[in-house]
Scaffold this motif. Structure first.
Motif, PDB file in Angstrom:
ATOM      1  N   LYS A  95       0.831  -1.201   0.000  1.00 56.65           N
ATOM      2  CA  LYS A  95       0.000   0.000   0.000  1.00 56.65           C
ATOM      3  C   LYS A  95       0.874   1.262   0.000  1.00 56.65           C
ATOM      4  O   LYS A  95       0.588   2.221  -0.722  1.00 56.65           O
ATOM      5  CB  LYS A  95      -0.922  -0.013   1.226  1.00 56.65           C
ATOM      6  CG  LYS A  95      -2.079   0.942   1.101  1.00 56.65           C
ATOM      7  CD  LYS A  95      -3.226   0.584   2.016  1.00 56.65           C
ATOM      8  CE  LYS A  95      -4.435   1.423   1.633  1.00 56.65           C
ATOM      9  NZ  LYS A  95      -5.638   1.040   2.324  1.00 56.65           N
ATOM     10  N   GLU A  96       1.951   1.243   0.802  1.00 55.39           N
ATOM     11  CA  GLU A  96       2.843   2.409   0.852  1.00 55.39           C
ATOM     12  C   GLU A  96       3.618   2.573  -0.446  1.00 55.39           C
ATOM     13  O   GLU A  96       3.777   3.694  -0.948  1.00 55.39           O
ATOM     14  CB  GLU A  96       3.811   2.264   2.038  1.00 55.39           C
ATOM     15  CG  GLU A  96       3.147   2.470   3.386  1.00 55.39           C
ATOM     16  CD  GLU A  96       3.952   1.917   4.542  1.00 55.39           C
ATOM     17  OE1 GLU A  96       3.582   2.190   5.693  1.00 55.39           O
ATOM     18  OE2 GLU A  96       4.934   1.186   4.299  1.00 55.39           O
ATOM     19  N   ALA A  97       4.097   1.446  -0.980  1.00 54.99           N
ATOM     20  CA  ALA A  97       4.870   1.520  -2.233  1.00 54.99           C
ATOM     21  C   ALA A  97       3.987   2.072  -3.364  1.00 54.99           C
ATOM     22  O   ALA A  97       4.427   2.922  -4.143  1.00 54.99           O
ATOM     23  CB  ALA A  97       5.398   0.140  -2.598  1.00 54.99           C
ATOM     24  N   ASP A 117      -6.579   0.181  -3.707  1.00 57.81           N
ATOM     25  CA  ASP A 117      -7.418  -0.979  -3.367  1.00 57.81           C
ATOM     26  C   ASP A 117      -7.838  -1.726  -4.626  1.00 57.81           C
ATOM     27  O   ASP A 117      -7.797  -2.959  -4.678  1.00 57.81           O
ATOM     28  CB  ASP A 117      -8.659  -0.524  -2.587  1.00 57.81           C
ATOM     29  CG  ASP A 117      -8.317  -0.124  -1.158  1.00 57.81           C
ATOM     30  OD1 ASP A 117      -7.186  -0.442  -0.726  1.00 57.81           O
ATOM     31  OD2 ASP A 117      -9.145   0.519  -0.504  1.00 57.81           O
ATOM     32  N   GLU A 118      -8.234  -0.972  -5.651  1.00 59.49           N
ATOM     33  CA  GLU A 118      -8.646  -1.595  -6.920  1.00 59.49           C
ATOM     34  C   GLU A 118      -7.501  -2.371  -7.554  1.00 59.49           C
ATOM     35  O   GLU A 118      -7.660  -3.512  -7.977  1.00 59.49           O
ATOM     36  CB  GLU A 118      -9.114  -0.516  -7.903  1.00 59.49           C
ATOM     37  CG  GLU A 118     -10.554  -0.075  -7.702  1.00 59.49           C
ATOM     38  CD  GLU A 118     -10.939   1.075  -8.622  1.00 59.49           C
ATOM     39  OE1 GLU A 118     -12.015   1.644  -8.390  1.00 59.49           O
ATOM     40  OE2 GLU A 118     -10.165   1.409  -9.541  1.00 59.49           O
ATOM     41  N   ALA A 119      -6.338  -1.718  -7.601  1.00 59.48           N
ATOM     42  CA  ALA A 119      -5.175  -2.349  -8.253  1.00 59.48           C
ATOM     43  C   ALA A 119      -4.739  -3.596  -7.500  1.00 59.48           C
ATOM     44  O   ALA A 119      -4.474  -4.642  -8.110  1.00 59.48           O
ATOM     45  CB  ALA A 119      -4.022  -1.351  -8.345  1.00 59.48           C
ATOM     46  N   MET A 125      -3.962  -9.198  -4.181  1.00 63.11           N
ATOM     47  CA  MET A 125      -2.981  -8.958  -3.117  1.00 63.11           C
ATOM     48  C   MET A 125      -3.559  -8.094  -1.996  1.00 63.11           C
ATOM     49  O   MET A 125      -2.799  -7.573  -1.163  1.00 63.11           O
ATOM     50  CB  MET A 125      -1.727  -8.276  -3.692  1.00 63.11           C
ATOM     51  CG  MET A 125      -0.820  -9.186  -4.497  1.00 63.11           C
ATOM     52  SD  MET A 125      -0.047 -10.475  -3.509  1.00 63.11           S
ATOM     53  CE  MET A 125       1.130  -9.528  -2.557  1.00 63.11           C
ATOM     54  N   GLN A 126      -4.883  -7.973  -1.950  1.00 65.11           N
ATOM     55  CA  GLN A 126      -5.489  -7.075  -0.965  1.00 65.11           C
ATOM     56  C   GLN A 126      -5.178  -7.482   0.472  1.00 65.11           C
ATOM     57  O   GLN A 126      -4.916  -6.633   1.313  1.00 65.11           O
ATOM     58  CB  GLN A 126      -6.989  -7.010  -1.172  1.00 65.11           C
ATOM     59  CG  GLN A 126      -7.410  -5.708  -1.829  1.00 65.11           C
ATOM     60  CD  GLN A 126      -8.846  -5.700  -2.213  1.00 65.11           C
ATOM     61  OE1 GLN A 126      -9.418  -6.732  -2.548  1.00 65.11           O
ATOM     62  NE2 GLN A 126      -9.456  -4.528  -2.181  1.00 65.11           N
ATOM     63  N   GLU A 127      -5.210  -8.806   0.716  1.00 68.16           N
ATOM     64  CA  GLU A 127      -5.010  -9.238   2.103  1.00 68.16           C
ATOM     65  C   GLU A 127      -3.554  -9.072   2.566  1.00 68.16           C
ATOM     66  O   GLU A 127      -3.243  -9.232   3.737  1.00 68.16           O
ATOM     67  CB  GLU A 127      -5.470 -10.683   2.292  1.00 68.16           C
ATOM     68  CG  GLU A 127      -4.711 -11.695   1.488  1.00 68.16           C
ATOM     69  CD  GLU A 127      -5.200 -13.122   1.743  1.00 68.16           C
ATOM     70  OE1 GLU A 127      -5.007 -13.587   2.864  1.00 68.16           O
ATOM     71  OE2 GLU A 127      -5.757 -13.732   0.805  1.00 68.16           O
ATOM     72  N   TRP A 128      -2.651  -8.747   1.612  1.00 70.68           N
ATOM     73  CA  TRP A 128      -1.244  -8.568   1.961  1.00 70.68           C
ATOM     74  C   TRP A 128      -0.858  -7.092   1.970  1.00 70.68           C
ATOM     75  O   TRP A 128       0.318  -6.768   2.094  1.00 70.68           O
ATOM     76  CB  TRP A 128      -0.349  -9.302   0.951  1.00 70.68           C
ATOM     77  CG  TRP A 128      -0.577 -10.770   0.927  1.00 70.68           C
ATOM     78  CD1 TRP A 128      -1.496 -11.444   0.164  1.00 70.68           C
ATOM     79  CD2 TRP A 128       0.084 -11.757   1.712  1.00 70.68           C
ATOM     80  NE1 TRP A 128      -1.436 -12.789   0.418  1.00 70.68           N
ATOM     81  CE2 TRP A 128      -0.470 -13.008   1.369  1.00 70.68           C
ATOM     82  CE3 TRP A 128       1.093 -11.708   2.673  1.00 70.68           C
ATOM     83  CZ2 TRP A 128      -0.052 -14.194   1.955  1.00 70.68           C
ATOM     84  CZ3 TRP A 128       1.516 -12.893   3.247  1.00 70.68           C
ATOM     85  CH2 TRP A 128       0.938 -14.116   2.891  1.00 70.68           C
ATOM     86  N   ALA A 147       0.319  -4.494 -10.339  1.00 73.84           N
ATOM     87  CA  ALA A 147      -0.649  -3.533  -9.784  1.00 73.84           C
ATOM     88  C   ALA A 147      -0.168  -2.098  -9.977  1.00 73.84           C
ATOM     89  O   ALA A 147      -0.960  -1.190 -10.251  1.00 73.84           O
ATOM     90  CB  ALA A 147      -0.875  -3.817  -8.300  1.00 73.84           C
ATOM     91  N   SER A 148       1.153  -1.916  -9.879  1.00 82.09           N
ATOM     92  CA  SER A 148       1.710  -0.553  -9.994  1.00 82.09           C
ATOM     93  C   SER A 148       1.452   0.048 -11.373  1.00 82.09           C
ATOM     94  O   SER A 148       1.399   1.270 -11.521  1.00 82.09           O
ATOM     95  CB  SER A 148       3.205  -0.552  -9.684  1.00 82.09           C
ATOM     96  OG  SER A 148       3.942  -1.090 -10.772  1.00 82.09           O
ATOM     97  N   THR A 149       1.301  -0.792 -12.377  1.00 83.97           N
ATOM     98  CA  THR A 149       1.082  -0.267 -13.737  1.00 83.97           C
ATOM     99  C   THR A 149      -0.367   0.187 -13.943  1.00 83.97           C
ATOM    100  O   THR A 149      -0.665   0.847 -14.927  1.00 83.97           O
ATOM    101  CB  THR A 149       1.420  -1.316 -14.813  1.00 83.97           C
ATOM    102  OG1 THR A 149       0.519  -2.416 -14.686  1.00 83.97           O
ATOM    103  CG2 THR A 149       2.849  -1.803 -14.705  1.00 83.97           C
ATOM    104  N   LEU A 150      -1.250  -0.194 -13.022  1.00 86.48           N
ATOM    105  CA  LEU A 150      -2.674   0.106 -13.199  1.00 86.48           C
ATOM    106  C   LEU A 150      -3.110   1.367 -12.453  1.00 86.48           C
ATOM    107  O   LEU A 150      -4.240   1.829 -12.629  1.00 86.48           O
ATOM    108  CB  LEU A 150      -3.520  -1.083 -12.698  1.00 86.48           C
ATOM    109  CG  LEU A 150      -3.127  -2.460 -13.235  1.00 86.48           C
ATOM    110  CD1 LEU A 150      -3.897  -3.550 -12.505  1.00 86.48           C
ATOM    111  CD2 LEU A 150      -3.384  -2.540 -14.728  1.00 86.48           C
TER     112      LEU A 150
END
Lengths: 310, 283
Positions: A95-97, A117-119, A125-128, A147-150
């Motif tokens: 989340k921070e990254a 949250d969406e990405a 990977m939401q639970e992590w 996820a970072s690309t989205l």
């Protein structure tokens, strides 16, 4: 304006070794383009020049018409990238990254949490999201990278072997994500031809730092795969000899082979026999044909164009 | 169908520096190395506190004065704490982006490399400053115990000089970090240079050749303990060695020391940034 990527005479030399030699490639519009070539062909080198990780010896790399070497900040404003397998600061949580990238990319503070949250949800990977990245496996980190690309809703996405390091389910999920990236220009390198066939409409093939071909998958297959089509057919029961013989004797069928008891691979000449007609004829044999999967001729085309692996 | 447009603000380079500083500091603050460094500072200052309390050395307590006490504690160890902090937080700041591949996550974004460099430098400076501040506070607490109410202004100067040295040394360490892709090489080079090489070469150049080592960052850092000596040590002292030979010893004056540290800070910042901007993320 339609999103675009353009390499104009793009050249990269590392000492005496020429990794990329005068690449000219212009991709425009919303589509997925597979970037293929053997190891050392210059795929990652090209992508690194598009993202400012390395600089060109000569030539220019343009994203949406902006020269990356002149104004990387403007060029990458609407372009997300995933080059090789990046690492994330180990003490940060996903989340921070991702929040750091949102801030860098100017995502409004009110939207950041929702976008993250969406990405993270899309890569499962939401639970992590609250755990430190340092404890993650390679595959988990790659999911965060995807996820970072989205995050910033880019017009252009550059992906360098995005499914590397992922398990089969992860690879399938990445393919689903790439397929869902409609209305964007996705430029994706991969060694997995089935993956490229599944998600891309066009391919660019390079070898020894030079562009060999850039066209739609249909055209590349038609021109370089010996003009044959292929289909894998699944039956509800074992395929008997009579059925096999009947299929192999159909006008336009060029080869017939058994994959296993209930599956056969049929190659055919599309100029003589259309895929639809082939399906219709085999279904009409009442031999229990259940599934028809088009096999890409991309591998044949690739093998006919690339003669060496290095 | 066109997808809905999502707003994206144009982020200034100054804002980017702030973002990089914030997240890198967070990364430092949570990392084991931060607490290892705190433990080292606690060990040095704890040992000093114990030894002074146990042996009551007359040069420091009893017949001594507050200035001598601070010179013996803060003055002797501050430069060592600075060098260790810069190694811990600056040694791999840039080289780590290459070796650990975190640069592949950060660099291919709409952000200038200069913003990354400056942001990381500020984060390292902040983390190192906390370490140095903790050390200074423990030393001051010791001093106030033995000399209550005696807080010499020279100590404040010495602490300020230590911060200038920290900025210059961190600048130098970042240059090594930009020069090498291996984190261990960049850290080792910086530490060896700051702890041993400069001191050894300075000794040879000044005592044997008789030249003032104005090129040396560690020579300039001598103002940190020297300001605690009243009067300030002589700029040059000569000791006869035989009939025709003499050994010279130099002490940087305060303006000279500050100028050398300032030049190191500026020149190394420019060189380090120049190197980072040209360095390629190639395998």
């Amino acid at each position: 304006m339609a999103p675009s990527l353009e390499a104009a005479g793009l050249t990269k030399r590392f000492g005496e070794f020429t990794a990329l030699s005068g690449l000219n490639l212009k991709i425009q519009g919303t589509k997925c383009v597979g970037f293929l070539g053997p190891n050392g062909a210059g795929k990652t080198t090209t992508m690194k020049m598009f993202t400012g990780l390395i600089s060109a010896t000569s030539g220019t790399a343009l994203i949406n018409g902006v020269d990356v070497s002149r104004d990387k900040k403007a060029a990458l404003a609407s372009c997300s990238t995933l080059i090789e397998t990046p690492e994330i600061y180990p003490s940060l949580t996903p989340k921070e990254a991702l929040s750091m990238l949102c801030e860098i990319r100017g995502v409004p503070a009110t939207e950041r949490s929702k976008r993250i949250d969406e990405a993270l949800g899309r890569v499962k990977m939401q639970e992590w999201e609250g755990r430190k990245v340092g404890s993650f496996s390679k595959g988990m980190k790659q999911r965060v990278n995807v996820a970072s690309t989205l995050l910033s809703d880019p017009d252009v996405i550059i992906l360098d072997e995005p499914s590397v390091g992922l398990d089969p389910r992860g690879m399938s999920e990445v393919r689903d994500i790439v397929r869902s990236l409609g209305n964007r220009l996705v430029f994706m390198s991969s060694h997995l031809l089935a993956e490229v066939t599944e998600v891309c409409q066009e391919v660019a093939l390079i070898d020894h730092g030079k562009l060999i071909v850039y066209d739609s998958i249909e055209n590349v297959t038609a021109k370089f795969a010996g003009g044959s089509g292929a289909v894998k057919i699944g039956f509800s029961r074992a395929v008997d000899i009579q059925t096999g013989t009947a299929i192999s004797k159909l006008d336009g069928v060029t080869s017939f082979s058994r994959v296993n008891d209930r599956h056969v691979l049929v190659k055919f000449d599309p100029k003589v026999l259309s895929q639809e007609k082939l399906f219709e004829t085999i279904a009409g044999m009442k031999a229990g044909a259940q599934t028809f999967e088009s096999e890409s001729g991309l591998e044949d085309a690739y093998l006919s164009l690339i003669k060496e692996t290095l | 169908m066109a997808r809905p447009a999502h707003p994206r603000a144009r982020v200034s380079t100054l804002a980017h520096i702030g973002i990089i500083t914030k997240y890198n500091f967070l990364n430092y603050f949570r990392a084991r190395r931060f607490y290892v460094m705190l433990a080292i500072v606690a060990l040095i200052s704890g040992l000093f506190t114990f030894l002074v309390a146990y042996y009551q050395p007359p040069g420091l307590v009893g017949a001594g004065d507050a200035l001598s006490f601070y010179k013996g504690g803060w003055g002797n160890f501050a430069t060592f704490v600075v060098v260790l902090s810069t190694a811990f937080f600056g040694g791999d700041a840039i080289s780590g982006e290459f070796q650990n591949r975190t640069g592949y996550f950060l660099v291919p974004n709409p952000i200038r490399r200069s913003a990354i460099y400056v942001g990381k430098w500020l984060a390292a400076m902040a983390a190192s400053s906390i370490i140095l501040a903790v050390f200074a506070l423990i030393m001051i607490a010791n001093g106030l115990y033995y000399y209550p109410g005696d807080f010499p202004s020279e100590l404040l100067q010495s602490i300020a000089f230590a911060w200038v040295y920290l900025a210059a040394a961190l600048s130098l360490m970042f240059t090594f970090s930009s020069l090498f892709k291996s984190t261990s090489v960049s850290i080792l080079m910086g530490v060896i240079l700051l702890l041993f090489v400069f001191n050894f070469v300075d000794l040879i150049i000044s005592s044997v050749a008789g030249y003032e080592p104005v090129y040396s960052i560690t020579y300039a850092a001598g103002i940190i303990p020297n300001v605690l000596t009243v009067p300030f040590p002589a700029h040059v002292t000569s000791i006869p060695a035989g009939a025709r030979f003499e050994l010279k010893s130099f002490n940087a004056t305060i303006p000279e020391g500050l100028a050398i540290l300032g030049i190191y800070f500026v020149v190394m910042a420019v060189v380090g940034l120049w190197l980072f901007q040209r360095k390629e993320f190639s395998a």
